[in-house]
Design a protein around this motif. Structure first.
Motif, PDB file in Angstrom:
ATOM      1  N   GLU A 199      67.220  41.825  67.040  1.00 59.16           N
ATOM      2  CA  GLU A 199      66.318  42.292  68.086  1.00 59.16           C
ATOM      3  C   GLU A 199      64.873  42.248  67.598  1.00 59.16           C
ATOM      4  O   GLU A 199      64.582  42.636  66.462  1.00 59.16           O
ATOM      5  N   MET A 200      63.970  41.774  68.465  1.00 61.75           N
ATOM      6  CA  MET A 200      62.569  41.625  68.065  1.00 61.75           C
ATOM      7  C   MET A 200      61.922  42.999  67.931  1.00 61.75           C
ATOM      8  O   MET A 200      62.022  43.834  68.825  1.00 61.75           O
ATOM      9  N   ARG A 201      61.274  43.237  66.778  1.00 65.98           N
ATOM     10  CA  ARG A 201      60.602  44.522  66.556  1.00 65.98           C
ATOM     11  C   ARG A 201      59.150  44.254  66.189  1.00 65.98           C
ATOM     12  O   ARG A 201      58.840  43.258  65.541  1.00 65.98           O
ATOM     13  N   GLN A 202      58.285  45.156  66.605  1.00 68.40           N
ATOM     14  CA  GLN A 202      56.865  45.008  66.262  1.00 68.40           C
ATOM     15  C   GLN A 202      56.331  46.339  65.761  1.00 68.40           C
ATOM     16  O   GLN A 202      56.631  47.384  66.330  1.00 68.40           O
ATOM     17  N   MET A 203      55.539  46.274  64.694  1.00 68.77           N
ATOM     18  CA  MET A 203      55.193  47.488  63.968  1.00 68.77           C
ATOM     19  C   MET A 203      53.730  47.450  63.529  1.00 68.77           C
ATOM     20  O   MET A 203      53.252  46.399  63.111  1.00 68.77           O
ATOM     21  N   LEU A 204      53.084  48.579  63.654  1.00 68.22           N
ATOM     22  CA  LEU A 204      51.778  48.721  62.999  1.00 68.22           C
ATOM     23  C   LEU A 204      51.989  49.674  61.828  1.00 68.22           C
ATOM     24  O   LEU A 204      52.439  50.799  62.010  1.00 68.22           O
ATOM     25  N   LEU A 205      51.690  49.179  60.640  1.00 69.58           N
ATOM     26  CA  LEU A 205      51.909  49.971  59.439  1.00 69.58           C
ATOM     27  C   LEU A 205      50.600  50.124  58.707  1.00 69.58           C
ATOM     28  O   LEU A 205      49.797  49.197  58.654  1.00 69.58           O
ATOM     29  N   SER A 206      50.420  51.283  58.120  1.00 66.62           N
ATOM     30  CA  SER A 206      49.233  51.447  57.305  1.00 66.62           C
ATOM     31  C   SER A 206      49.607  52.270  56.085  1.00 66.62           C
ATOM     32  O   SER A 206      50.467  53.141  56.159  1.00 66.62           O
ATOM     33  N   GLY A 207      48.966  51.969  54.987  1.00 62.97           N
ATOM     34  CA  GLY A 207      49.283  52.703  53.769  1.00 62.97           C
ATOM     35  C   GLY A 207      48.467  52.167  52.619  1.00 62.97           C
ATOM     36  O   GLY A 207      47.402  51.578  52.830  1.00 62.97           O
ATOM     37  N   ARG A 208      48.984  52.390  51.413  1.00 60.39           N
ATOM     38  CA  ARG A 208      48.226  51.960  50.242  1.00 60.39           C
ATOM     39  C   ARG A 208      49.138  51.289  49.219  1.00 60.39           C
ATOM     40  O   ARG A 208      50.247  51.748  48.974  1.00 60.39           O
ATOM     41  N   TYR A 209      48.657  50.175  48.671  1.00 54.23           N
ATOM     42  CA  TYR A 209      49.321  49.579  47.518  1.00 54.23           C
ATOM     43  C   TYR A 209      48.786  50.290  46.279  1.00 54.23           C
ATOM     44  O   TYR A 209      47.570  50.276  46.040  1.00 54.23           O
ATOM     45  N   CYS A 210      49.678  50.909  45.526  1.00 50.41           N
ATOM     46  CA  CYS A 210      49.248  51.535  44.278  1.00 50.41           C
ATOM     47  C   CYS A 210      49.764  50.662  43.148  1.00 50.41           C
ATOM     48  O   CYS A 210      50.978  50.612  42.897  1.00 50.41           O
ATOM     49  N   ASP A 211      48.848  49.939  42.520  1.00 52.85           N
ATOM     50  CA  ASP A 211      49.244  48.870  41.596  1.00 52.85           C
ATOM     51  C   ASP A 211      48.780  49.135  40.177  1.00 52.85           C
ATOM     52  O   ASP A 211      47.659  49.608  39.957  1.00 52.85           O
ATOM     53  N   LEU A 212      49.662  48.798  39.240  1.00 53.06           N
ATOM     54  CA  LEU A 212      49.207  48.659  37.861  1.00 53.06           C
ATOM     55  C   LEU A 212      48.956  47.176  37.648  1.00 53.06           C
ATOM     56  O   LEU A 212      49.874  46.363  37.734  1.00 53.06           O
ATOM     57  N   PHE A 213      47.699  46.840  37.441  1.00 54.24           N
ATOM     58  CA  PHE A 213      47.339  45.451  37.150  1.00 54.24           C
ATOM     59  C   PHE A 213      47.287  45.247  35.647  1.00 54.24           C
ATOM     60  O   PHE A 213      46.854  46.132  34.915  1.00 54.24           O
ATOM     61  N   GLN A 214      47.739  44.086  35.212  1.00 52.13           N
ATOM     62  CA  GLN A 214      47.608  43.744  33.784  1.00 52.13           C
ATOM     63  C   GLN A 214      46.940  42.395  33.621  1.00 52.13           C
ATOM     64  O   GLN A 214      47.146  41.488  34.421  1.00 52.13           O
ATOM     65  N   ARG A 215      46.156  42.315  32.559  1.00 47.78           N
ATOM     66  CA  ARG A 215      45.496  41.063  32.234  1.00 47.78           C
ATOM     67  C   ARG A 215      46.260  40.435  31.072  1.00 47.78           C
ATOM     68  O   ARG A 215      46.468  41.068  30.047  1.00 47.78           O
ATOM     69  N   ARG A 216      46.733  39.208  31.270  1.00 53.08           N
ATOM     70  CA  ARG A 216      47.423  38.493  30.201  1.00 53.08           C
ATOM     71  C   ARG A 216      46.818  37.103  30.099  1.00 53.08           C
ATOM     72  O   ARG A 216      46.691  36.417  31.108  1.00 53.08           O
ATOM     73  N   GLU A 217      46.469  36.734  28.911  1.00 52.12           N
ATOM     74  CA  GLU A 217      45.812  35.438  28.676  1.00 52.12           C
ATOM     75  C   GLU A 217      44.702  35.196  29.701  1.00 52.12           C
ATOM     76  O   GLU A 217      44.599  34.124  30.284  1.00 52.12           O
ATOM     77  N   GLY A 218      43.911  36.229  29.927  1.00 53.19           N
ATOM     78  CA  GLY A 218      42.735  36.061  30.773  1.00 53.19           C
ATOM     79  C   GLY A 218      43.010  36.144  32.262  1.00 53.19           C
ATOM     80  O   GLY A 218      42.097  36.016  33.061  1.00 53.19           O
ATOM     81  N   GLU A 219      44.262  36.378  32.660  1.00 50.21           N
ATOM     82  CA  GLU A 219      44.587  36.373  34.077  1.00 50.21           C
ATOM     83  C   GLU A 219      45.068  37.754  34.514  1.00 50.21           C
ATOM     84  O   GLU A 219      45.826  38.397  33.801  1.00 50.21           O
ATOM     85  N   TRP A 220      44.600  38.199  35.707  1.00 54.51           N
ATOM     86  CA  TRP A 220      45.030  39.503  36.229  1.00 54.51           C
ATOM     87  C   TRP A 220      46.121  39.330  37.269  1.00 54.51           C
ATOM     88  O   TRP A 220      45.970  38.527  38.197  1.00 54.51           O
ATOM     89  N   ARG A 221      47.195  40.100  37.130  1.00 52.28           N
ATOM     90  CA  ARG A 221      48.229  40.127  38.163  1.00 52.28           C
ATOM     91  C   ARG A 221      48.868  41.519  38.207  1.00 52.28           C
ATOM     92  O   ARG A 221      48.697  42.316  37.295  1.00 52.28           O
ATOM     93  N   ILE A 222      49.672  41.724  39.229  1.00 50.68           N
ATOM     94  CA  ILE A 222      50.356  43.011  39.387  1.00 50.68           C
ATOM     95  C   ILE A 222      51.531  43.096  38.408  1.00 50.68           C
ATOM     96  O   ILE A 222      52.343  42.182  38.341  1.00 50.68           O
ATOM     97  N   ALA A 223      51.591  44.203  37.664  1.00 52.09           N
ATOM     98  CA  ALA A 223      52.740  44.437  36.785  1.00 52.09           C
ATOM     99  C   ALA A 223      53.700  45.435  37.434  1.00 52.09           C
ATOM    100  O   ALA A 223      54.908  45.359  37.238  1.00 52.09           O
ATOM    101  N   GLU A 224      53.120  46.425  38.170  1.00 46.55           N
ATOM    102  CA  GLU A 224      53.962  47.400  38.883  1.00 46.55           C
ATOM    103  C   GLU A 224      53.299  47.719  40.212  1.00 46.55           C
ATOM    104  O   GLU A 224      52.097  47.975  40.254  1.00 46.55           O
TER     105      GLU A 224
END
Lengths: 291, 405
Positions: A199-224
């Protein structure tokens, strides 16, 4: 740039030398010569590829305190280079240097957040993957586990042809140490697609991404990542097809690689591999290389 | 197939039903993709116990992550490679050298052999390799628009170069390949028979070269000195047998998997044909995607490894095809990306036993692909034929009929 050679770990794969023969010198049997390596200016583009290709992880790039030289045109007009400093002095001053590094780090983190949205909204697997470290963890509503598992879950959802719009605002970046940052980003998401009963569903969601970012070999990405939800509104999906509702408002957004954004070429946007090597190359040229 | 009793120290929840020998898709399969099939283990735990995971049907721990395999293969003090895998087929106990020696003995022989197959040395073989490839491919191209890659190109190319390196007669190529096949895939009768034949042959070659040395590998070995002495007959045999069985058909298999991939992925085929400079990097990615070997180590002591209670004497499997599909090591591991950089794949293993012939193998694969793409127009798998692939201790492909009509 300086490369630390863990000689005892070398097993003679010779991948480093295959990538950058002028940097990585081998002995007669094909093993790396002992001693750390100071990389010459002309070799700084290839040397990191050589480091990354070592199957034994015997090579390591020493974090460079080296001077960054930034072209005048970029810095002079808009940034506050103090009157008493030349651009050159400004760019090589350790304090100012740290500020520039932090700005670059902040931009890299922002880019990564946006790549996640690109990945989800355009069903672009490469972009989505490029937001996470391969061993990342994601606590994402109903899903909790490896980011790899979340990506697989998302790939399944992509097959149902959903419509997603994810927007990021209020990005608060707090550095824990030079290689880690706690990042809170508000999201607003419009999501439409079939639920598990079709069944087709439509949603408005709002919230926050709480991220631990890590830098490895000069690059930043999400670790958690933990997704915190603050708002949820179920909406009534339109019964009429998009093409009819949108009328002359064309083109309508499409999944990768059909969306018009991908036609802009491989300059920045395409898949993560291209985007990254391009931006990384640029960063190196304007930065570490001292050009 | 019967399942072995699981040792008492293995917690039942750590037993997996996966095996490189008995899982679906591991027996000969038309149009199979055994590499993609094994990648499914990454949906499970990083280490588990497989009750039936060697040719002889023994159980092994299975290490799935590349980082953990790296550790197992690097830490030879904990994980030994001394298994007498070949000699055991004869009911004997002597090591293939240097593979089944642990450091420090290993280093003595490895240092002796390294210069023979160093990157620099391999460069000297290049003209020979190229000439051999061109001769074979030109003859294929002039005799039609289809061929069996295994029979007409991969084997006569790779095995010939290898035999030439060893100083073995080329006209017995089919015989040698037959021995190796029986040894790797034969039953309880053919395997020991093949092993006996190979040992007798190596011993005979060694005796011949001791009497009358020429400029070849075996002459070098029988004349070599380690620690101030000559090699014993058993050491010469251990080296000869290893080089013979490890190098004979591995490159041919790799080339066949590579050409099968390109035959099914015409865009990538065109990319490499138009931009041959990319072949060196692409060959690494194909080595990552289609490696052929499972390595097994024996625990020398009790160790808790990533939550697994490994006990002294347990077998630990490091399958290259599993490590190479590890999502924690490779982004989009199941996608073949011929432009992939920083490709730390496990095709040649990790640690001190890293494949001695890897540099020769790489040159052969790259030159083989270069010449093939330069001389054969766009090719596909011939209609109404299906390459047969198999899993097991050494993954392989039995036939590959290409067509460019």
């Amino acid at each position: 740039m300086r490369i630390i050679v863990h000689k005892a770990r070398c097993q003679g794969h010779a991948r480093c030398s295959a990538r950058a023969p002028a940097v990585f010198k081998l002995d007669e049997a094909g093993y790396i010569l002992p001693g750390d390596i100071d990389v010459a200016n002309g070799e700084q583009l290839l040397a990191p590829d050589g480091v990354r290709s070592c199957p034994e992880l015997a090579l390591e790039i020493e974090d460079p305190p080296a001077a960054r030289i930034v072209p005048d045109a970029i810095l002079k007009p808009r940034t506050g280079v103090p009157e008493h400093l030349t651009t050159m002095e400004f760019a090589t001053d350790p304090m100012e240097q740290a500020k520039i590094t932090e700005l670059l780090d902040r931009e890299a983190i922002r880019d990564c957040l946006y790549r996640y949205c690109r990945g989800i909204d355009r069903a672009d697997e490469a972009a989505l993957r490029s937001a996470y470290w391969p061993d990342a963890h994601d606590n994402h509503g109903a899903y909790c586990g490896s980011a790899e598992g979340f990506i697989r879950f998302a790939l399944g959802v992509f097959k149902t042809g959903p419509r997603n719009i994810h927007q990021i605002t209020n990005i608060l970046i707090e550095f824990i140490n030079p290689a880690e940052a706690a990042v809170e980003s508000y999201f607003t998401a419009l999501q439409r697609g079939p639920d598990k009963d079709g069944e087709m569903r439509q949603m408005l969601l709002s919230g926050r991404y709480c991220d631990l970012f890590q830098r490895r070999e000069g690059e930043w990405r999400i670790a958690e990542r933990t997704v915190v939800y603050d708002w949820l509104e179920e909406q009534i999906p339109a019964a009429v097809l998009e093409s009819e509702r949108f009328g002359p408002r064309q083109p309508i957004g499409a999944p990768h690689p059909d969306d018009p954004v991908y036609a802009l070429g491989k300059r920045r946007i395409a898949s993560r591999g291209d985007a990254f090597s391009a931006s990384e190359r640029e960063r190196r040229i304007s930065g570490d290389d001292g050009l | 197939m019967a399942t072995n009793p699981v040792p008492d120290h293995v917690p039942p929840e750590m037993v997996g039903d996966f095996s490189l020998f008995t899982s679906p898709g591991m027996s000969p399969t038309a149009n199979g993709d055994p590499h993609a099939t094994v990648a499914c283990v990454h949906a499970g735990p990083p280490i588990f116990y497989s009750p039936w995971n060697t040719r002889a049907g023994q159980g092994t721990w299975v290490i799935t992550r590349a980082a953990d395999q790296r550790r197992v293969l690097q830490e030879t003090e904990i994980f030994s490679s001394h298994r007498s895998i070949f000699a055991s087929a004869l009911g004997e106990d002597w090591p293939m050298i240097p593979l089944e020696l642990d450091p420090p003995d290993h280093g003595v022989f490895r240092s002796l052999l390294n210069p023979l197959l160093s990157p620099q040395r391999v460069t000297e073989f290049e003209p020979t390799i190229r000439e051999r490839a061109i001769t074979l491919i030109d003859s294929i191209a002039s005799s039609g628009t289809s061929c069996d890659v295994m029979k007409d190109f991969a084997f006569p190319f790779a095995v010939n170069i290898f035999l030439r390196f060893l100083g073995l007669p080329d006209h017995r190529l089919d015989t040698f390949v037959g021995w190796a096949k029986d040894l790797l895939h034969g039953d309880d009768v053919r395997r020991p028979a093949a092993a006996r034949t190979i040992v007798a042959f190596i011993d005979e070659m060694a005796a011949l070269r001791r009497k009358e040395p020429v400029d070849d590998f075996m002459s070098f070995i029988v004349q070599a000195q380690v620690e101030g002495r000559g090699l014993t007959d058993q050491e010469v045999r251990g080296i000869g047998v290893l080089i013979f069985v490890a190098g004979l058909d591995t490159v041919a298999t790799a080339i066949a998997f590579d050409l099968a991939y390109l035959a099914r992925n015409l865009e990538d085929q065109e990319l490499l044909r138009n931009e041959p400079d990319r072949i060196v990097l692409a060959a690494e990615e194909l080595l990552r995607a289609y490696p052929s070997v499972q390595m097994i180590r024996v625990a020398r002591q009790n160790i808790d490894f990533e939550g697994a209670p490994i006990r002294k004497g347990d077998y630990v499997s490091c399958a290259t095809m599993i490590a190479n599909r590890d999502p924690a090591e490779f982004e989009s591991p199941n996608t073949v990306d011929l432009k992939r950089e920083g490709n730390r794949h496990a095709a040649f293993g990790y640690g001190p036993h890293r494949c001695l012939g890897s540099h020769l193998a790489r040159r052969e694969i790259v030159i083989g692909l270069e010449q093939w793409l330069a001389r054969i127009p766009p090719f596909r798998i011939k209609e109404e034929t299906a390459p047969i692939t198999h899993g097991g201790h050494v993954f392989g492909i039995e036939n590959l009929i290409l067509d460019w009509a």
